[in-house]
Design an enzyme around this catalytic site. Structure first.
Site, mmCIF file in Angstrom:
data_model
loop_
_atom_site.group_PDB
_atom_site.id
_atom_site.type_symbol
_atom_site.label_atom_id
_atom_site.label_comp_id
_atom_site.label_asym_id
_atom_site.label_seq_id
_atom_site.Cartn_x
_atom_site.Cartn_y
_atom_site.Cartn_z
ATOM 1 N N GLY A 13 -31.379 -17.986 2.155
ATOM 2 C CA GLY A 13 -31.340 -19.450 2.142
ATOM 3 C C GLY A 13 -32.622 -20.101 2.627
ATOM 4 N N ARG A 14 -33.725 -19.382 2.552
ATOM 5 C CA ARG A 14 -35.035 -19.918 2.990
ATOM 6 C C ARG A 14 -35.098 -20.243 4.491
ATOM 7 N NH1 ARG A 14 -36.175 -17.547 -0.959
ATOM 8 N NH2 ARG A 14 -37.075 -18.374 -2.859
ATOM 9 N N LEU A 15 -34.120 -19.704 5.279
ATOM 10 C CA LEU A 15 -34.176 -19.900 6.738
ATOM 11 C C LEU A 15 -34.921 -18.715 7.364
ATOM 12 C CD1 LEU A 15 -30.815 -21.426 7.996
ATOM 13 C CD2 LEU A 15 -33.039 -22.496 7.673
#
Ligand SMILES: Cc1cc2nc3c(=O)[nH]c(=O)nc-3n(C[C@H](O)[C@H](O)[C@H](O)COP(=O)(O)O)c2cc1C
Length: 214
Positions: free
Chosen positions: A192-194
């Protein structure tokens, strides 16, 4: 031109994580273990790094070189002291380096100052190189123009003949640099691009460690 839709290329990163408590007292130790894991992952060129220098008018200039040594405070690479990068380092020794290991979904960025290695260090590493690479170091005036490929190969053969049956000495303008590490940043891809980003800044010999937003 055929239509290549790069905008739709994306990958979800799931291989690992990096937490503050994973950081050793000296972050360079973590870097060393990431390089080792990249080697073990059978990445094609695990020690390739993109090195940015600064041109005389301030523009950045990047190219890849090979990492050839790590110690507590610095990383080393070898090159030609008359090359474009070396000229740039003569006028501004500040560098930035990036490693990208897709197999591990990891990036490392290093900022620091490059210093020439000693003659002894250069001699020692030059001696360990394969003979063909040693001849290549003599044959190439790195970053200078040459008429064509035939001329380059002719230079190589001339050097080969000149040193036939003899040990090949290190050319004067061939040697390495130690990049004294001032900052190092670790990036581990997450879903999730975290992503995890841990930034380490060496201030008066003490490492300041901060998590940055991805
Ligand atoms: C994977 C890879 C590794 C390289 N390793 C080195 C290296 O260790 N030393 C070097 O001088 N050039 C290396 N090169 C060539 C450099 O990228 C560059 O073409 C050359 O050093 C000239 O750069 P300059 O004109 O900016 O000085 C490598 C290239 C690649 C693609």
């Amino acid at each position: 031109m055929s239509k290549l839709n790069v905008a739709d290329l994306r990958r979800n990163y799931t291989k690992g994580g990096l937490l503050e408590e994973d950081m050793p007292d000296n972050p360079v130790r973590l870097f060393e273990s990431w390089v080792k894991q990249a080697v073990d992952s059978e990445a094609l060129e695990p020690n390739a790094m993109t090195l940015a220098t600064v041109k005389p008018l301030g523009q950045p200039n990047v190219r890849n070189v090979l990492l050839k040594g790590i110690n507590e405070e610095s990383i080393q690479f070898f090159t030609n002291y008359a090359s474009t990068k070396a000229m740039e380092l003569d006028s501004n020794p500040s560098v930035s380096v990036a490693f990208w290991w897709p197999e591990l979904e990891r990036q490392v960025r290093i900022f620091g100052v490059a210093e020439k290695l000693s003659d002894d260090q250069n001699e020692e590493y030059f001696k360990s190189r394969p003979r063909n690479s040693q001849i290549g170091a003599w044959a190439s005036d790195q970053s200078s123009p040459i008429e064509n490929r035939v001329e380059l190969e002719k230079k190589f053969r001339e050097i080969e003949t000149k040193f036939e049956g003899k040990e090949i000495p290190k050319p004067d303008d061939w040697g390495g640099y130690a990049i004294q590490i001032e900052e190092i940043e670790f990036w581990q891809g997450r879903p999730g691009r975290l992503h995890d980003r841990i930034h380490c800044n060496k201030i008066n010999g003490q490492w300041k460690i901060q998590r940055l937003q991805p």
